[in-house]
Design an enzyme around this catalytic site. Sequence first.
Site, PDB file in Angstrom:
ATOM      1  N   LYS A   1     105.923  87.032  42.677  1.00  0.00           N
ATOM      2  CA  LYS A   1     105.400  86.141  43.717  1.00  0.00           C
ATOM      3  C   LYS A   1     106.003  86.488  45.075  1.00  0.00           C
ATOM      4  O   LYS A   1     107.018  87.159  45.178  1.00  0.00           O
ATOM      5  CB  LYS A   1     105.617  84.682  43.305  1.00  0.00           C
ATOM      6  CG  LYS A   1     104.645  84.356  42.158  1.00  0.00           C
ATOM      7  CD  LYS A   1     104.586  82.935  41.722  1.00  0.00           C
ATOM      8  CE  LYS A   1     103.472  82.837  40.662  1.00  0.00           C
ATOM      9  NZ  LYS A   1     103.490  81.595  39.924  1.00  0.00           N
TER      10      LYS A   1
ATOM     11  N   ARG B   1     107.194  83.868  32.280  1.00  0.00           N
ATOM     12  CA  ARG B   1     105.870  84.506  32.331  1.00  0.00           C
ATOM     13  C   ARG B   1     105.967  85.664  33.313  1.00  0.00           C
ATOM     14  O   ARG B   1     106.198  85.436  34.498  1.00  0.00           O
ATOM     15  CB  ARG B   1     104.839  83.474  32.790  1.00  0.00           C
ATOM     16  CG  ARG B   1     103.418  83.992  32.944  1.00  0.00           C
ATOM     17  CD  ARG B   1     102.542  82.870  33.518  1.00  0.00           C
ATOM     18  NE  ARG B   1     101.160  83.287  33.653  1.00  0.00           N
ATOM     19  CZ  ARG B   1     100.691  84.007  34.674  1.00  0.00           C
ATOM     20  NH1 ARG B   1     101.480  84.380  35.648  1.00  0.00           N
ATOM     21  NH2 ARG B   1      99.416  84.341  34.719  1.00  0.00           N
TER      22      ARG B   1
HETATM   23  N1  PMM Z   1     100.945  81.675  38.143  1.00  0.00           N
HETATM   24  C1  PMM Z   1      99.817  82.390  38.150  1.00  0.00           C
HETATM   25  C2  PMM Z   1      98.879  82.274  37.115  1.00  0.00           C
HETATM   26  N2  PMM Z   1      99.102  81.461  36.067  1.00  0.00           N
HETATM   27  N3  PMM Z   1     100.484  79.886  34.983  1.00  0.00           N
HETATM   28  C3  PMM Z   1     101.594  79.141  34.963  1.00  0.00           C
HETATM   29  N4  PMM Z   1     101.813  78.280  33.934  1.00  0.00           N
HETATM   30  N5  PMM Z   1     102.517  79.202  35.958  1.00  0.00           N
HETATM   31  C4  PMM Z   1     102.360  80.010  37.036  1.00  0.00           C
HETATM   32  O1  PMM Z   1     103.222  80.015  37.936  1.00  0.00           O
HETATM   33  C5  PMM Z   1     101.180  80.826  37.093  1.00  0.00           C
HETATM   34  C6  PMM Z   1     100.256  80.728  36.029  1.00  0.00           C
HETATM   35  C7  PMM Z   1      99.557  83.295  39.308  1.00  0.00           C
HETATM   36  O2  PMM Z   1     100.140  84.530  39.100  1.00  0.00           O
HETATM   37  P1  PMM Z   1      99.315  85.831  38.600  1.00  0.00           P
HETATM   38  O3  PMM Z   1      98.134  85.992  39.504  1.00  0.00           O
HETATM   39  O4  PMM Z   1     100.251  86.928  38.726  1.00  0.00           O
HETATM   40  O5  PMM Z   1      98.916  85.604  37.186  1.00  0.00           O
END
Ligand code: PMM
Length: 286
Positions: free
Chosen positions: A222, A262
């Site tokens: 991020k 994650r």
């Molecule tokens: N961030 C993204 C997508 N899904 N799910 C959860 N639970 N928490 C998060 O912070 C989150 C998520 C956005 O990031 P990406 O585009 O790299 O997937």
Amino acid sequence: MTTPRPTGPFSDGSRTLVMGVVNVTPDSFSDGGRWFEPEAAVEHGRALTTEGADLLDVGGESTRPGAVRPPVAEELRRVIPVVEALAASGVRVSVDTMRAEVAERALAAGAVMVNDVSGGLADPEMLPLVAAHAVPFIAMHWRGHSADMQQRAAYGEVVADVCRELAHRRDAALIAGVAPQRLVLDPGLGFAKLAAHNWALTAHLAAVAALGQPLLYAASRKAFLGVVGRPDGAAPRGAAERDVATAATSVLAALAGVWAVRVHDVRSTRDALDVVEATRSAGGGA
Ligand code: PMM
């Protein structure tokens, strides 16, 4: 080293789990377009599993600031074949969606968990669906869709405000019938949050854990990790140059006892968490 035990779905409590990200989108900030074709996404997911992911999070909607939502038919077209193929090869799959219809179809295709960045707010059918299917559910702190979410990044005291709002999502999920042992909370870094908010939440994960549920920590790549330590005005690091900083946050989160992190780059976080685990064991497993 004394740290809280990381408990939660699919966990034996011995270590923080690693959730690998599989974005089947043309426009995610971190890896947009790289795994947009289903075959590429499936292959990527299998590679992340080989590198040590305990579960994979498959999503078909980009939530980067300013993103426009895909129609539901397009989200289904992106996600379902990938969930199906990964689940069929024995991988534990979570579906990253705000739509109950997509969650339901993904569960039918073999997903075993639902990750909803809106914590059930975007679709009133989501909590009843998850409760009826008796699957684990991740409820993230969220204040509105990505198109204008950064305008909502205003807090009196960010940790207290996020905890209060997350407590409402916890209570709504429990009232809808989601079993407490299946409910994971996530402070939602980067969602209606500025860098200082993300750092405050990282520093105070214990306060979020005090809500009584297992936690997911999702800082991977991020923007705040692109500017940390950079002089004012310097260009931020690109998304792919943020994996060392991401792994550092994974260590901090593991020390705070989170259930899972994650991440996009599984290998670096897995190495970092192995260090935590080895140190914990050498200290008598405390
Ligand atoms: N961030 C993204 C997508 N899904 N799910 C959860 N639970 N928490 C998060 O912070 C989150 C998520 C956005 O990031 P990406 O585009 O790299 O997937």
